[in-house]
Design a protein around this motif. Sequence first.
Motif, PDB file in Angstrom:
ATOM      1  N   VAL A   1      -7.437  -5.728  -9.189  1.00  0.00           N
ATOM      2  CA  VAL A   1      -7.845  -6.215  -7.868  1.00  0.00           C
ATOM      3  C   VAL A   1      -8.079  -5.032  -6.926  1.00  0.00           C
ATOM      4  CG1 VAL A   1      -7.125  -7.532  -5.833  1.00  0.00           C
ATOM      5  CG2 VAL A   1      -6.683  -8.430  -8.133  1.00  0.00           C
ATOM      6  N   VAL A   2      -7.134  -4.078  -6.917  1.00  0.00           N
ATOM      7  CA  VAL A   2      -7.249  -2.911  -6.031  1.00  0.00           C
ATOM      8  C   VAL A   2      -8.472  -2.073  -6.407  1.00  0.00           C
ATOM      9  CG1 VAL A   2      -6.176  -0.710  -5.403  1.00  0.00           C
ATOM     10  CG2 VAL A   2      -4.795  -2.798  -5.476  1.00  0.00           C
ATOM     11  N   ALA A   3      -8.657  -1.821  -7.695  1.00  0.00           N
ATOM     12  CA  ALA A   3      -9.784  -1.007  -8.142  1.00  0.00           C
ATOM     13  C   ALA A   3     -11.111  -1.671  -7.784  1.00  0.00           C
ATOM     14  CB  ALA A   3      -9.697  -0.785  -9.650  1.00  0.00           C
ATOM     15  N   THR A   4     -11.206  -2.969  -8.016  1.00  0.00           N
ATOM     16  CA  THR A   4     -12.431  -3.691  -7.693  1.00  0.00           C
ATOM     17  C   THR A   4     -12.709  -3.661  -6.198  1.00  0.00           C
ATOM     18  OG1 THR A   4     -12.103  -5.163  -9.593  1.00  0.00           O
ATOM     19  CG2 THR A   4     -13.614  -5.913  -7.867  1.00  0.00           C
ATOM     20  N   ALA A   5     -11.658  -3.855  -5.401  1.00  0.00           N
ATOM     21  CA  ALA A   5     -11.827  -3.847  -3.949  1.00  0.00           C
ATOM     22  C   ALA A   5     -12.273  -2.476  -3.455  1.00  0.00           C
ATOM     23  CB  ALA A   5     -10.524  -4.263  -3.272  1.00  0.00           C
ATOM     24  N   THR A   6     -11.720  -1.409  -4.030  1.00  0.00           N
ATOM     25  CA  THR A   6     -12.084  -0.060  -3.606  1.00  0.00           C
ATOM     26  C   THR A   6     -13.551   0.232  -3.913  1.00  0.00           C
ATOM     27  OG1 THR A   6      -9.823   0.700  -4.007  1.00  0.00           O
ATOM     28  CG2 THR A   6     -11.532   2.386  -3.845  1.00  0.00           C
ATOM     29  N   ILE A   7     -13.982  -0.118  -5.119  1.00  0.00           N
ATOM     30  CA  ILE A   7     -15.378   0.100  -5.498  1.00  0.00           C
ATOM     31  C   ILE A   7     -16.303  -0.751  -4.638  1.00  0.00           C
ATOM     32  CG2 ILE A   7     -17.053  -0.038  -7.372  1.00  0.00           C
ATOM     33  CD1 ILE A   7     -14.910   2.100  -7.758  1.00  0.00           C
ATOM     34  N   ALA A   8     -15.924  -2.012  -4.409  1.00  0.00           N
ATOM     35  CA  ALA A   8     -16.761  -2.911  -3.613  1.00  0.00           C
ATOM     36  C   ALA A   8     -16.885  -2.429  -2.173  1.00  0.00           C
ATOM     37  CB  ALA A   8     -16.181  -4.336  -3.648  1.00  0.00           C
ATOM     38  N   LEU A   9     -15.780  -1.924  -1.622  1.00  0.00           N
ATOM     39  CA  LEU A   9     -15.812  -1.416  -0.258  1.00  0.00           C
ATOM     40  C   LEU A   9     -16.755  -0.224  -0.141  1.00  0.00           C
ATOM     41  CD1 LEU A   9     -14.680  -1.420   2.634  1.00  0.00           C
ATOM     42  CD2 LEU A   9     -12.831   0.058   1.822  1.00  0.00           C
TER      43      LEU A   9
ATOM     44  N   TYR B   1       1.507   2.404  -4.108  1.00  0.00           N
ATOM     45  CA  TYR B   1       0.091   2.621  -3.801  1.00  0.00           C
ATOM     46  C   TYR B   1      -0.162   2.445  -2.306  1.00  0.00           C
ATOM     47  CZ  TYR B   1      -4.820   1.477  -3.125  1.00  0.00           C
ATOM     48  OH  TYR B   1      -6.098   1.427  -2.642  1.00  0.00           O
ATOM     49  N   LEU B   2       0.353   1.362  -1.729  1.00  0.00           N
ATOM     50  CA  LEU B   2       0.140   1.093  -0.308  1.00  0.00           C
ATOM     51  C   LEU B   2       0.830   2.135   0.569  1.00  0.00           C
ATOM     52  CD1 LEU B   2       0.517  -2.796  -0.294  1.00  0.00           C
ATOM     53  CD2 LEU B   2      -1.598  -1.470   0.005  1.00  0.00           C
ATOM     54  N   LEU B   3       1.993   2.603   0.149  1.00  0.00           N
ATOM     55  CA  LEU B   3       2.703   3.619   0.921  1.00  0.00           C
ATOM     56  C   LEU B   3       1.902   4.917   0.969  1.00  0.00           C
ATOM     57  CD1 LEU B   3       5.297   4.333   2.476  1.00  0.00           C
ATOM     58  CD2 LEU B   3       6.290   5.081   0.294  1.00  0.00           C
ATOM     59  N   VAL B   4       1.382   5.343  -0.184  1.00  0.00           N
ATOM     60  CA  VAL B   4       0.586   6.573  -0.224  1.00  0.00           C
ATOM     61  C   VAL B   4      -0.725   6.389   0.540  1.00  0.00           C
ATOM     62  CG1 VAL B   4      -0.644   8.191  -1.725  1.00  0.00           C
ATOM     63  CG2 VAL B   4       1.625   7.358  -2.375  1.00  0.00           C
ATOM     64  N   LEU B   5      -1.335   5.217   0.418  1.00  0.00           N
ATOM     65  CA  LEU B   5      -2.575   4.964   1.147  1.00  0.00           C
ATOM     66  C   LEU B   5      -2.340   5.030   2.651  1.00  0.00           C
ATOM     67  CD1 LEU B   5      -5.575   4.205   1.018  1.00  0.00           C
ATOM     68  CD2 LEU B   5      -4.869   1.789   1.031  1.00  0.00           C
ATOM     69  N   LEU B   6      -1.245   4.436   3.121  1.00  0.00           N
ATOM     70  CA  LEU B   6      -0.909   4.501   4.545  1.00  0.00           C
ATOM     71  C   LEU B   6      -0.702   5.952   4.980  1.00  0.00           C
ATOM     72  CD1 LEU B   6      -0.130   3.219   7.257  1.00  0.00           C
ATOM     73  CD2 LEU B   6       2.213   2.979   6.362  1.00  0.00           C
TER      74      LEU B   6
ATOM     75  N   LEU C   1      -2.913  13.973  -6.212  1.00  0.00           N
ATOM     76  CA  LEU C   1      -1.693  14.314  -6.952  1.00  0.00           C
ATOM     77  C   LEU C   1      -0.531  13.449  -6.469  1.00  0.00           C
ATOM     78  CD1 LEU C   1       0.024  16.102  -8.833  1.00  0.00           C
ATOM     79  CD2 LEU C   1       0.251  17.727  -6.916  1.00  0.00           C
ATOM     80  N   LEU C   2      -0.405  13.284  -5.156  1.00  0.00           N
ATOM     81  CA  LEU C   2       0.656  12.444  -4.605  1.00  0.00           C
ATOM     82  C   LEU C   2       0.504  11.006  -5.065  1.00  0.00           C
ATOM     83  CD1 LEU C   2       3.091  12.134  -2.720  1.00  0.00           C
ATOM     84  CD2 LEU C   2       1.473  11.804  -0.833  1.00  0.00           C
ATOM     85  N   ALA C   3      -0.728  10.500  -5.069  1.00  0.00           N
ATOM     86  CA  ALA C   3      -0.959   9.122  -5.526  1.00  0.00           C
ATOM     87  C   ALA C   3      -0.552   8.953  -6.985  1.00  0.00           C
ATOM     88  CB  ALA C   3      -2.431   8.755  -5.336  1.00  0.00           C
TER      89      ALA C   3
ATOM     90  N   VAL D   1      -9.782   8.773  -2.987  1.00  0.00           N
ATOM     91  CA  VAL D   1      -8.983   9.726  -3.767  1.00  0.00           C
ATOM     92  C   VAL D   1      -7.611   9.152  -4.109  1.00  0.00           C
ATOM     93  CG1 VAL D   1     -10.179  11.768  -2.947  1.00  0.00           C
ATOM     94  CG2 VAL D   1      -8.188  10.953  -1.701  1.00  0.00           C
ATOM     95  N   VAL D   2      -7.038   8.352  -3.209  1.00  0.00           N
ATOM     96  CA  VAL D   2      -5.779   7.666  -3.547  1.00  0.00           C
ATOM     97  C   VAL D   2      -6.015   6.715  -4.717  1.00  0.00           C
ATOM     98  CG1 VAL D   2      -4.055   6.005  -2.739  1.00  0.00           C
ATOM     99  CG2 VAL D   2      -4.746   7.893  -1.266  1.00  0.00           C
TER     100      VAL D   2
END
Length: 372
Positions: free
Chosen positions: A331-339, A63-68, A179-181, A43-44
Amino acid sequence: MTATPHSPGRAGPARSSGVREPGRLRAMVRLGRVKFLLQSSSVVGAGTAVAVAASGGFSPRMYLLVLLFAWLGHLMTHYCNEFFDLDADRANPSPTSWTGGSRVLVDGLLPPRVSLSAAFVLLFCALCTAMALPTAGQRLVAVAVLAVSWFYTAPPVRLNYRALGEVACATVLYALVPLLAFLAQSTPVTPELFAYLGVVFALQLLRCLIMNLPDIPGDQRVGKTTLAGVLGPSNVTRAYAGGNALVYAAVAVVTVTGTLPPVTGGALLATLPIPVWVASRLRTGVLGDQRGAELVTFWSSMLLPATSCAVIVGMTVTAFLGRGAPGPWLVVATATIALFGAWLARTVPATVGRSRRATRRDRRSATGVGAT
């Protein structure tokens, strides 16, 4: 007399004191139900993807701050729920891998006070992370996330004991967190954002009804009132089927009218077979057996990260074809989908295996094979 979540000095079976330290560590991880962090990650990513498509910009730091923050808040909720839901979990006669808690406290692998202590530590860390957000609006959203998450099961509010848990869960994880992201990318709100939030909020609400269905017998024993318990299995089945039909019809409408980009709308519509399958299984009363409950709760859960990943794909492609998608975001989008894909490929066989083992156990019990 069984221990209650409010009597942390009674840790459960005596064997818990003999668990070796490596066993305690594994139990602590299991207690946190880390596998569900996949949903907060997705969702982030989806909220960020909508912002990237709208502005063409991307801040990796935000992005990393919200993910954390999302991970800390999600874990906090799990440890908090394990403590305050202990009576309900003990009374649950048919937990699955996706409902009924981690069973760590129920099995006496750790004392209940460990779970509550972890929840407080994570709450403090999440609050510190929230205070690092740059605007008052972002910090307000973050505090709202933590407040609703904590009082999901914690007294005195106990939302999930007052038929408000399903709405609270949908509001936090699939409305406020994305929404926060989005806001963290310093992008003005857009119609696409509201369309996305409306779709996933509704789907999460319907999913929570399904997740609470197998827990109804145990919940009733301890006076826990969920919306699923109020509606009952037959009404939940109808609500799930009808609700998903309305949601996907709305997706088609907002796609045709141009509120959602065509690629995003098409990606969301591609997830429709999942709720169709779940609804068809629910009509057969499949939750009455462990194998059916395992598969239905699994696939109803997978719909939400699947829709979030669909939004990530659709919005990233839209950004790439329009303003251009920044390299770090690709890179982030690809990594999220791959994960998500790798996790799904590993989890589907394991879930099917568990459901088959449950079926064999049920058959042995029915025939008396192996009975003492």
